[in-house]
Every structure is written in structure tokens, then in C-alpha cells.
Design a protein around this motif. Structure first.
Motif, PDB file in Angstrom:
ATOM      1  N   GLY A 237       0.820  -1.214   0.000  1.00  0.00           N
ATOM      2  CA  GLY A 237       0.000   0.000   0.000  1.00  0.00           C
ATOM      3  C   GLY A 237       0.846   1.252   0.000  1.00  0.00           C
ATOM      4  N   ALA A 238       1.951   1.253   0.739  1.00  0.00           N
ATOM      5  CA  ALA A 238       2.834   2.418   0.760  1.00  0.00           C
ATOM      6  C   ALA A 238       3.488   2.650  -0.594  1.00  0.00           C
ATOM      7  N   ILE A 239       3.889   1.574  -1.239  1.00  0.00           N
ATOM      8  CA  ILE A 239       4.494   1.720  -2.584  1.00  0.00           C
ATOM      9  C   ILE A 239       3.469   2.277  -3.544  1.00  0.00           C
ATOM     10  N   ALA A 240       2.244   1.791  -3.474  1.00  0.00           N
ATOM     11  CA  ALA A 240       1.179   2.324  -4.333  1.00  0.00           C
ATOM     12  C   ALA A 240       0.933   3.799  -4.036  1.00  0.00           C
ATOM     13  N   ALA A 241       0.987   4.181  -2.757  1.00  0.00           N
ATOM     14  CA  ALA A 241       0.770   5.581  -2.395  1.00  0.00           C
ATOM     15  C   ALA A 241       1.914   6.471  -2.866  1.00  0.00           C
ATOM     16  N   MET A 242       3.146   5.958  -2.795  1.00  0.00           N
ATOM     17  CA  MET A 242       4.289   6.767  -3.242  1.00  0.00           C
ATOM     18  C   MET A 242       4.212   7.048  -4.739  1.00  0.00           C
ATOM     19  N   PHE A 243       3.706   6.104  -5.500  1.00  0.00           N
ATOM     20  CA  PHE A 243       3.568   6.313  -6.935  1.00  0.00           C
ATOM     21  C   PHE A 243       2.202   6.873  -7.301  1.00  0.00           C
TER      22      PHE A 243
END
Length: 105
Positions: free
Chosen positions: A96-102
């Protein structure tokens, strides 16, 4: 999209976050009662994130709350993996954090 439908969509989203926070809170209690304190802490962190997304005061005053909260949950996931917590939740938080960063959601 007119103002009325936009406000309705915002209220529906907040209601879904509120119901999710309540369900996750109940699951947190059940996990703690069954003796899994480390996983209970992860559920509690997720409950706080969902509760913040449902609360107008928090959500309206924190810039891009869903995105910044998801990145913070990713940090919780990294710490949980380093501590050796055996659960799939830390990996979910990191994804989820990776998706939020991108900015994927």
C-alpha cells in the motif's frame, strides 16, 4: 459532476471508512484476546488509519491523508518485518505504501 453528487460521494466514502474502522477495531480486540499481541498492534495501526480517514477534522486538515497515512503504514510494516512478526499484514502495508508513493490510488 455537480456539487451535490460530489458531496454525496465524499459522505459515502467517509461512511465506508467508518464502518471499516469499526470492523477492524473489533478484529483488533479479538486478535488481542486470542494472544497475538504483535498482530493486534498491526490491526490497531490499521484501525487508526481508517478512523482518521473517516474523521472530517483529521481528513480535511491533513494534506492527502489517505496517501500520507498509507506511507506511514508502510513504515509500520517495515518495522514489523525487522522485528520478525510472522504475518502477511506488514507486506500488505508495504505494498500500500508503494502504491501511495507512486500515487496509484
Amino acid at each position: 459532476m455537480d456539487i451535490r453528487s460530489r458531496l454525496s460521494a465524499i459522505e459515502t466514502e467517509r461512511a465506508l471508512f467508518a464502518v471499516s474502522a469499526i470492523v477492524t477495531g473489533v478484529l483488533t480486540v479479538l486478535v488481542f484476546r486470542s494472544g497475538y499481541e504483535d498482530q493486534g498492534a498491526l490491526f490497531a495501526a490499521f484501525s487508526i488509519y481508517l478512523g482518521g480517514a473517516a474523521t472530517p477534522l483529521v481528513r480535511d486538515n491533513v494534506t492527502q491523508y489517505k496517501r500520507t497515512g498509507a506511507i506511514a503504514l508502510g513504515g509500520v510494516g517495515i518495522v514489523a518485518i525487522i522485528m520478525g512478526i510472522s504475518s502477511g499484514l506488514p507486506y500488505l502495508f508495504i505494498i500500500g505504501a508503494i502504491a501511495a508513493m507512486f500515487n496509484l490510488f
